[in-house]
Design a protein around this motif. Sequence first.
Motif, short mmCIF file in Angstrom:
data_model
loop_
_atom_site.label_atom_id
_atom_site.label_comp_id
_atom_site.label_asym_id
_atom_site.label_seq_id
_atom_site.Cartn_x
_atom_site.Cartn_y
_atom_site.Cartn_z
N LYS A 2 0.85 -1.19 0.00
CA LYS A 2 0.00 0.00 0.00
C LYS A 2 0.88 1.23 0.00
O LYS A 2 2.00 1.20 0.47
CB LYS A 2 -0.87 0.00 1.25
CG LYS A 2 -1.93 -1.08 1.23
CD LYS A 2 -2.74 -1.00 2.49
CE LYS A 2 -3.73 -2.16 2.54
NZ LYS A 2 -4.37 -2.26 3.83
N ARG A 3 0.33 2.25 -0.52
CA ARG A 3 1.08 3.50 -0.47
C ARG A 3 0.29 4.50 0.34
O ARG A 3 -0.93 4.48 0.35
CB ARG A 3 1.31 4.04 -1.88
CG ARG A 3 2.33 3.20 -2.62
CD ARG A 3 2.46 3.63 -4.05
NE ARG A 3 3.20 2.63 -4.77
CZ ARG A 3 4.53 2.64 -4.90
NH1 ARG A 3 5.23 3.60 -4.35
NH2 ARG A 3 5.14 1.70 -5.56
N ARG A 4 1.01 5.31 1.01
CA ARG A 4 0.31 6.25 1.88
C ARG A 4 0.99 7.59 1.84
O ARG A 4 2.21 7.67 1.71
CB ARG A 4 0.34 5.72 3.31
CG ARG A 4 -0.99 5.67 3.97
CD ARG A 4 -0.78 5.65 5.46
NE ARG A 4 -0.28 6.92 5.91
CZ ARG A 4 0.11 7.13 7.16
NH1 ARG A 4 0.07 6.16 8.03
NH2 ARG A 4 0.55 8.30 7.52
N THR A 5 0.21 8.59 1.96
CA THR A 5 0.81 9.90 2.07
C THR A 5 0.81 10.28 3.52
O THR A 5 -0.17 10.09 4.22
CB THR A 5 -0.02 10.92 1.27
OG1 THR A 5 -0.21 10.38 -0.03
CG2 THR A 5 0.72 12.21 1.16
N ARG A 6 1.93 10.75 3.95
CA ARG A 6 2.03 10.99 5.39
C ARG A 6 1.39 12.30 5.80
O ARG A 6 0.74 12.42 6.82
CB ARG A 6 3.49 10.96 5.81
CG ARG A 6 3.67 11.09 7.29
CD ARG A 6 5.12 11.11 7.66
NE ARG A 6 5.72 9.78 7.59
CZ ARG A 6 6.90 9.56 7.06
NH1 ARG A 6 7.57 10.53 6.53
NH2 ARG A 6 7.40 8.35 7.06
N GLN A 99 10.24 4.90 6.30
CA GLN A 99 9.75 5.06 4.93
C GLN A 99 8.80 3.93 4.57
O GLN A 99 8.07 3.99 3.61
CB GLN A 99 10.92 5.04 3.97
CG GLN A 99 11.89 6.13 4.27
CD GLN A 99 13.09 6.07 3.36
OE1 GLN A 99 13.05 5.42 2.34
NE2 GLN A 99 14.13 6.77 3.73
N MET A 120 4.00 1.95 2.36
CA MET A 120 5.11 2.76 1.91
C MET A 120 4.69 4.21 1.97
O MET A 120 3.61 4.56 1.53
CB MET A 120 5.41 2.36 0.47
CG MET A 120 6.78 2.70 0.04
SD MET A 120 7.00 1.92 -1.55
CE MET A 120 8.19 3.02 -2.21
N VAL A 121 5.53 5.00 2.53
CA VAL A 121 5.21 6.41 2.59
C VAL A 121 5.70 7.06 1.31
O VAL A 121 6.89 7.04 1.02
CB VAL A 121 5.86 7.06 3.81
CG1 VAL A 121 5.47 8.52 3.89
CG2 VAL A 121 5.43 6.33 5.05
N GLU A 122 4.77 7.58 0.58
CA GLU A 122 5.08 7.97 -0.79
C GLU A 122 6.14 9.04 -0.92
O GLU A 122 7.09 8.91 -1.68
CB GLU A 122 3.80 8.46 -1.47
CG GLU A 122 2.95 7.33 -1.98
CD GLU A 122 2.82 7.41 -3.48
OE1 GLU A 122 2.37 8.47 -3.94
OE2 GLU A 122 3.16 6.44 -4.16
N GLU A 123 5.99 10.07 -0.16
CA GLU A 123 6.86 11.22 -0.43
C GLU A 123 8.14 11.17 0.40
O GLU A 123 8.88 12.11 0.46
CB GLU A 123 6.10 12.52 -0.18
CG GLU A 123 6.01 12.94 1.25
CD GLU A 123 5.07 12.10 2.06
OE1 GLU A 123 4.84 12.43 3.23
OE2 GLU A 123 4.53 11.08 1.55
N ASP A 136 12.83 2.76 -12.50
CA ASP A 136 11.92 3.64 -11.79
C ASP A 136 12.33 5.08 -12.06
O ASP A 136 13.18 5.63 -11.38
CB ASP A 136 12.00 3.32 -10.29
CG ASP A 136 10.74 3.75 -9.59
OD1 ASP A 136 9.98 4.53 -10.21
OD2 ASP A 136 10.53 3.32 -8.45
N LYS A 138 10.99 7.69 -11.55
CA LYS A 138 10.61 8.68 -10.55
C LYS A 138 11.80 9.09 -9.68
O LYS A 138 11.93 10.22 -9.25
CB LYS A 138 9.51 8.12 -9.66
CG LYS A 138 8.26 8.92 -9.73
CD LYS A 138 7.13 8.42 -8.90
CE LYS A 138 7.41 7.43 -7.84
NZ LYS A 138 6.24 6.75 -7.34
#
Lengths: 500, 464
Positions: A2-6, A99, A120-123, A136, A138
């Motif tokens: 999963k990705r998450r924004t903190r 992270q 996973m914390v996206e930023e 990748d 990015k």
Amino acid sequence: MKRRTRIGGDGGTQGFEENTLALLDTSGFNASKVSHHLDDDRLAFLEAVRTTSLITDKGNAPTRKMLEAIFHILIDADSLDLVIQSYKLLVELDKRFPQLYLSEGEQSDSSSPKVSTFIMVEEAWSPFTFTMDGHDKKWDATNHSRSLVDSSGFHTLIKEIADVSVEMKSEAVDIGFMKKMLLLQYLVTVLEGDFWPRNSTYEGRISLFHCDGFNETMVDAYVLAENLDWTILRESLLSMLLGSRKITYKGLIKSSLSAMGNLSQSTVSSEEDSCSDKPQGEELHEVDRVIALALPEVEKSTCNVLKKFIIMIMELDSSKRTADQHGLTTRADGVRTPAVEIILDELINDGDVLSSFLKVFDPKWRLEIIVQYFQKYITKNSVRTRSSASAINTENFDGLLKYLSNSKRTKSIIKKITTEAIQLLLAYGFQAYVMLLHNESEGFSDMMEDVKSNSAVAVCEDLISAFTCLRREDPNTGILCCGKQALITAAATISNLRSI
Amino acid sequence: MAEACGPLDFEFEEPIQFSPPPPKRRKKLIGLDDLLHDIQKEQKRLDEKKIKQKKFRQAFDAYDDVVDAEEALLSECVDKCEKEIHQINGDEQMTYWGIQVFGDQEKLPLLEHPELKSTGLMQLFMDKKISPLLELNFEKDEDFLEGLLADGWLLHLMRASGCVEESIATWTFNLMLYSSNMRLMQASCDFWSAIFSIRDKQSDTCNIKIDWLPRYSDLKRALQTYGFSFDLFSKASANIVMVSADSVIAGPPQNIQCWIKFVGFWCQSRDADIIASTQEVQELLVIIISLFLDRQLVGLAVILQESLHSLLNSFKEEEWPNCCDNVAKSVASRLPCNINCLRVVESIGGVDERSKQLRSAVALHFLAAILKKKASNAAMILRSLTAMNVKDKNCDLFQMYICLSLAENWISFNTLSKDKAAIHELWVTCLRNCSSGISITDLRSYASNVRSKASYLLQSSASK
């Protein structure tokens, strides 16, 4: 995954960032002229980040810019105080705002308690920048900063540490060496924080596959999931680092081994140096003294960190092996010699590396490597049947000792390995065995059953008889110090266990 | 400066009076006042020029564009001047923190342990099965024992025999604190750490008995030998020697790192109750905090922090509030109330509740000591802080700076206080006073420090 924004809204953190970074803003000042000013500002900045992010209850994670500024201080600063403070802050921030982390308490499904997904914390900011052959994009777009570490930078760092620590005189040590060691410690911490959650997610899924895999409907679901799962590890920072074409993977492992060996020995030698120097220059300049006082501790922890780094690689190797078995890897994964092989080559070729490696390395892997070392030289019977009493399983340590408690076999093996090496291997193997027996290192339960399968008394007796054989077959070489130490420990263990 | 204004000359009807020819060579260094004087003169001249220029412009409208460009140039000049003033002002050196915690070392005691010969361990060497293999030369058995210790076998031997005899315990303890052999020193430190952790998680099956445990007095004696000035604590804080940044002094031996680490796991062990009283643990806490002030130990910050943390956690729940207060009081009364107290407060940097409480309490007590008020009356302290008139020329801005930092630490980590709202309000007023009371061009030393500190705090308290 999963990705998450903190961070929820940008508005609040924006002000926080500007306000804090303003402490660092010395654009109007001539940095060279007022360096103590710069140091003061930097300390104030670190303290402000600490206070707002860590100590305050509902602290926000620092923004990318701020993390980069802290990292920059670690790389750039000349004062030990700043270097240590920035290192400490980075490590603490990494712990508080990882992270990547495993989600807990989301296991609604009681039948699959082992599956944990990581978030996973996206930023999140990372001190590494490497692309895996354009894998990748990015990474490239967002991490273009000059100060970040790429794979070749990482290798150079380890090489430099290995070089400095070998030619080190106690007075020649400067702050740069300290800085490099602390930087390495931080970088490995980041690699670990990234690798272990991924690995345990992967292992959890694989073992689940083995338990439930026979349920037809579930297989379909999991085949899909599993394909994803190897990608989890493939995308780990560690795997990208090792897969990078900018470095030679073998060279990296060799440098790590020699750095580890040199560091574990250098405290001894540097101490002897300083002892002999004392009469002439009793009062070192303060800066030197500060570093001399701090050095042993930092060297010790750097040695530990290198150990962790190598273990991480070996764990990745074994996860890759299971992925290979399940046909999950593709050509994109490339072929890599397992780290254990490279380490064995090094140990066989270099006696110095052998003894320092055996002294410091983690018991579980130490035992494993010792067993494999002997495997290379033990002539295998054409067909080994486990049931027959005569055949000895030499794939574990007690089997190995039994195998060597026989004059004939000992004779043949000392033609291939020097008696000294055998003694070292056996003695430190035994030490690792005792450590595991008392469960000194945590978390390696799989090995424990193997260790405990035979009674400790038998192992101790086998050790004594293996050494007796060795002595008989090669009377010219005396028992080394480490051998004597192991024998005494064995004797003590026997007499203690018998008396119970 | 002159070049920048140069192009203007030819346009005036009468040549401008240029600044007098360069002054004769100055003998002394340029002082702050001289520079200031120069700048003020320069600015005056520039202003005059501006006025003249205006008149000039009225007369020659046609040249407007050219003049505009020049005006920009001029304002750039003024900006530069202002920046320079700032720089001059900013060059005021912030005093270095640091006190001399360690004086001269005493002679480290000689390490002789005749009783080692009679240990049960030595009996083992005679074991009939292995003695032919060992070929021990009994003259050297202490060397052999040292080898066992250094390579990590001693711990396993002790575990096998289930008991650490007194002779072994004192031998390793002394090696740890007094030996100059780094390997033995570190090995015995690891040995003790392992012994304590085994004892902590021991069960019925794995039992290890220990015949001797070090006391507080043993630790204190070691510190004394290293040259730790215990009289640091009896002196009035004003007399403590401040260390300049690059002095040469004798400091503690390498063993200090083992000492610090040992304090950490010693006070956390389950034997802690037996070996040290609460009073002694408080004493140790104050000592550890004072070690943060020695610049020679800067590199040991990580282990100091760990020890501090374990000391904090070794207090029982019910005794903590009282101890916290005692420690804060004794820290504030023993250590100097200058730049060092900021360092003290910042070094109590743990993220757990107790660290925060101690940090807040220490800051409060320092603040009370500086303002000569009672620590119990929070509002009173803040009021007297607010009453300091920063506009007053005699106001000690450096002290103000320290007070602001202390107050910030006290207020933001304060979890115990009741009338939070009232305190917060007073605090904001105080910050406003400072940030608006000092103009950006204030030239007093530390004026800019106080100003920027206050405005930073104001902003962050507003954003909360």
